[in-house]
Design an enzyme around this catalytic site. Structure first.
Site, PDB file in Angstrom:
ATOM      1  N   GLU A  99      -7.520  38.206  23.881  1.00 20.57           N
ATOM      2  CA  GLU A  99      -8.737  38.083  24.695  1.00 20.57           C
ATOM      3  C   GLU A  99      -9.995  38.181  23.838  1.00 20.57           C
ATOM      4  OE1 GLU A  99     -10.689  36.894  27.337  1.00 20.57           O
ATOM      5  OE2 GLU A  99      -9.030  37.744  28.482  1.00 20.57           O
ATOM      6  N   SER A 131     -10.491  32.991  31.262  1.00 20.32           N
ATOM      7  CA  SER A 131     -10.941  33.855  30.173  1.00 20.32           C
ATOM      8  C   SER A 131     -11.677  33.052  29.110  1.00 20.32           C
ATOM      9  CB  SER A 131      -9.753  34.558  29.506  1.00 20.32           C
ATOM     10  OG  SER A 131      -9.177  35.512  30.355  1.00 20.32           O
ATOM     11  N   ASP A 186     -12.752  35.163  23.116  1.00 20.20           N
ATOM     12  CA  ASP A 186     -14.133  35.287  23.597  1.00 20.20           C
ATOM     13  C   ASP A 186     -15.133  35.173  22.462  1.00 20.20           C
ATOM     14  OD1 ASP A 186     -13.028  35.723  26.081  1.00 20.20           O
ATOM     15  OD2 ASP A 186     -13.385  37.884  26.094  1.00 20.20           O
ATOM     16  N   ASP A 228     -19.617  16.780  38.395  1.00 23.73           N
ATOM     17  CA  ASP A 228     -18.778  17.066  39.553  1.00 23.73           C
ATOM     18  C   ASP A 228     -17.304  16.835  39.211  1.00 23.73           C
ATOM     19  OD1 ASP A 228     -18.120  17.770  42.109  1.00 23.73           O
ATOM     20  OD2 ASP A 228     -18.833  15.914  43.056  1.00 23.73           O
ATOM     21  N   ILE A 229     -16.445  17.743  39.637  1.00 25.41           N
ATOM     22  CA  ILE A 229     -15.005  17.640  39.396  1.00 25.41           C
ATOM     23  C   ILE A 229     -14.334  17.271  40.712  1.00 25.41           C
ATOM     24  CG2 ILE A 229     -12.946  18.807  38.544  1.00 25.41           C
ATOM     25  CD1 ILE A 229     -15.176  18.494  36.454  1.00 25.41           C
ATOM     26  N   GLY A 256     -18.905  17.337  45.400  1.00 28.55           N
ATOM     27  CA  GLY A 256     -19.740  18.482  45.721  1.00 28.55           C
ATOM     28  C   GLY A 256     -19.035  19.791  45.411  1.00 28.55           C
ATOM     29  N   ASP A 287     -16.670  22.957  45.639  1.00 29.02           N
ATOM     30  CA  ASP A 287     -15.352  23.233  46.216  1.00 29.02           C
ATOM     31  C   ASP A 287     -14.845  24.553  45.648  1.00 29.02           C
ATOM     32  OD1 ASP A 287     -13.712  22.628  43.691  1.00 29.02           O
ATOM     33  OD2 ASP A 287     -14.738  20.715  43.998  1.00 29.02           O
TER      34      ASP A 287
END
Length: 633
Positions: free
Chosen positions: A299, A548, A303, A591-592, A610, A612
């Site tokens: 992690e 993450s 990061d 937008d996905i 839009g 979701d």
């Protein structure tokens, strides 16, 4: 520096009526959910001394969202006029009437005034009391619960307070709040908190071999900083690094390895070789190197490698939280950046957060870290717990603290989870919103469900596609966490977006599988790629997946937005969500419209045109964001 100084509670009394007997007690909180795999073992010893904290109801909480919108909505004339920490304390501290009402109740119940302490921000009353005293006070029973791992913790199923003081109290700790996740090596010691190694939390890795120097053409298989720069139009170099700040929160024993950073940087950001984050050690934290494996280093390595590479040369602040014995929870890092949240030994819950000084052998003996660092302009947190594991009072109290950070000009990004509509480990709920095996009711994550953090979902470069093609929702190894809160109502800034989704794309679930009231907070707010990240880990390269990864990437992008604003004398964007949902900024997001977030035996929600509850408003385009953000006051 400890700002939340305790003072003896010798206060003038308000006459609010005669003390109530236990016959006038009303239930104040119940345990949110009965934990899986934990067994009630025995009654807690009656002589055990409990460090009790009474969270007092704060003033002006009804104005919190209104005040936040004033300084964070792009159409507000007060945009960017953030509050000081002193302003926050003055505005929200409990009233004298509240302090006196709770004090009177405790004194009338037999606790002498010299046993009571009031926190410096007046938000908490602390007292030490035996189990027998607390059980009498709260009309409850405490039990010890055991886990097959050998871990133990104590708590009560519910507690009660007199009706006439209930409105003056937010919550009391330790009581019903329960850490559902056992700690590792529990028989030997209590280790880890949120940072404890786990196969169900943190980034997930792949066994696929990694090319050391992948090209842009292979971004559907190997994500690198260059892939992200191409996907999100990141072509800005920071120039106001002395004014700007970006914080990454990690929970001990999670830690980075210096050799891993340099391995990654040599290949993907050579000027950073030898550079390290500015480390702030919170509550006895250490950047441990004794345990070295993906579960301990994955992690932090992920990061920091991507946050540092994408914002270079911006210094990164590592908010390393918790010691090796006690670990830590979300409240611990909040204590460190916001002294107004601290009480005696923090605003913390011993079953959710580390309590300091730590009395365990080898634990940190200093005072808890209270207001030791100015809140960074941007903070990314890649950790999550199930919303079903916290009580509404606990969740609302912590969520309010995120709002206060927003008032002071800080943006907090939280990963939205890696199990689609399910909770950590794929756990779902039953019809009573209790976690069960083979549940079918969706299990949202917290703090992602808090409307005052920016929840970050995950996307992917679809197999066979390039960085020039539209991304889809992440459906490799992990599924983007998202859904609707069972605690928080819909904030005004996302009302139009969420209601449009529910109207135009009604989810096909009819058996109470999610909060379909149309009045609930929806998440995530935004997304970024979360699949096939190349990281340096334990001296080698691995591929990892997860929100993450998404959260620190989005945090990096808005750190660059802040840099551009600070460079021309403007303030950081602060609380981001009103901007995200503003029609003025709609063109700044990709937008996905492909993919979903399956879980709980269902396909989950579907990414659509839009907003979701899979990918939020989409992924950011830095070039477009900079143009719009620099126009704002």
């Amino acid at each position: 520096m400890r700002l939340a100084v305790l003072v003896p509670l010798f206060l003038a009394k308000f006459v609010l009526g005669a003390p109530s007997s236990r016959t006038n007690h009303v239930i104040h909180e119940k345990r949110a959910a009965e934990p899986l795999d934990w067994t009630q073992a025995r009654r807690l010893e009656s002589h055990k001394v409990l460090n009790m904290r009474v969270g007092l109801a704060q003033q002006n909480m009804h104005r919190l969202e209104e005040m936040l919108l004033e300084v964070s909505h792009p159409e507000s004339t007060k945009y960017g006029q953030h509050y000081t920490a002193a302003d926050i304390v003055e505005t929200f501290s409990p009233s004298a009437e509240t302090i006196s009402a709770v004090t009177d109740w405790l004194v009338d119940a037999g606790f002498s005034r010299d046993r009571l302490r009031l926190s410096g921000n007046k938000g908490w009353i602390q007292l030490n009391a035996t189990t027998a005293e607390v059980e009498e006070l709260l009309d409850t029973e405490y039990h010890v619960y055991s886990h097959p791992s050998g871990d133990e913790q104590f708590g009560c199923p519910s507690y009660s307070v007199p009706a006439h003081v209930r409105g003056h109290i937010d919550l009391i700790k330790p009581t019903v709040h329960f850490n559902h996740r056992p700690t590792p090596n529990a028989i030997q010691k209590r280790t880890g908190g949120l940072g404890a190694p786990s196969v169900i939390m943190g980034p997930k890795k792949s066994n696929k071999a990694v090319k050391i120097t992948p090209a842009l053409e292979a971004c559907d298989q190997f994500i690198t900083p260059d892939c992200l720069r191409a996907l999100y139009s990141i072509n800005y170099k920071p120039i106001a690094t002395k004014k700007n700040t970006y914080g990454i929160v990690e929970f001990t024993p999670q830690s980075f390895l210096a050799g891993d950073l340099d391995l990654f940087f040599r290949n993907f950001s050579p000027s950073l070789v030898g550079v390290r984050p500015k480390t702030v050690l919170i509550d006895g934290a250490v950047v441990q190197t004794t345990n070295q494996s993906f579960d301990f280093n994955g992690e932090s390595d992920l990061d920091l490698q991507y946050a540092m590479a994408l914002t270079n040369p911006q210094p990164i602040t590592l908010l390393q939280t918790g010691d090796l014995e006690e670990g830590a929870g979300f409240d611990n890092w909040l204590d460190a950046v916001d002294a107004s949240f601290c009480s005696f030994e923090g605003g913390d819950d011993p079953e959710q957060d580390g309590i300091y000084p730590d009395t365990l052998p080898g634990g940190f003996k200093g005072p808890e870290s209270c207001g030791i660092v100015t809140p960074p302009h941007t903070v990314s947190v890649s950790y999550l717990q199930d919303e079903s594991s916290v009580t509404p009072a606990f969740a609302n109290r912590q969520c309010s603290e995120y709002a206060k950070l927003g008032l002071m000009g800080t943006t907090v990004f939280h990963s939205s989870g890696d199990n689609g509509v399910a909770g950590n480990g794929g756990v779902c709920l039953n019809a009573n919103n209790q976690p069960v095996r083979n549940g079918t009711v969706f299990n949202p994550g917290f703090p992602a469900s808090c409307p005052f953090v920016t929840a970050v979902g995950a996307t992917q470069v679809n197999p066979g596609s390039t960085v020039n093609d539209p991304e889809g929702a992440c459906e490799q190894v992990i599924f983007s966490g998202g859904g609707f809160s069972n605690i928080f109502s819909m904030p005004s800034f996302q009302e139009n977006a969420v209601k449009t989704f529910l109207r135009d794309h009604p989810p096909p679930f009819t058996n109470g599988q999610f909060n379909s009231s149309g009045r609930s907070r929806g998440f995530p707010d935004i997304s970024a790629n979360g699949a096939n990240y190349v990281i340096g880990i334990d001296g080698d390269f691995e591929l990892v997946f997860g929100t993450s990864a998404s959260s620190p990437v989005v945090g990096s992008i808005f750190t660059l937005v802040n840099d551009a604003r600070l460079a021309i004398g403007k303030r950081p964007v602060g609380f981001l969500n009103p901007m995200i949902y503003s029609p003025l900024f709609a063109g700044a997001f990709n937008d996905i419209t492909m993919g979903g977030n399956q879980g709980c035996g269902t396909p989950g929600f579907t990414a659509t045109k839009g907003w979701d509850p899979v990918t939020g408003v989409g992924t950011p385009n830095l070039t477009k964001l900079l143009i719009l953000a620099l126009i704002l006051p």
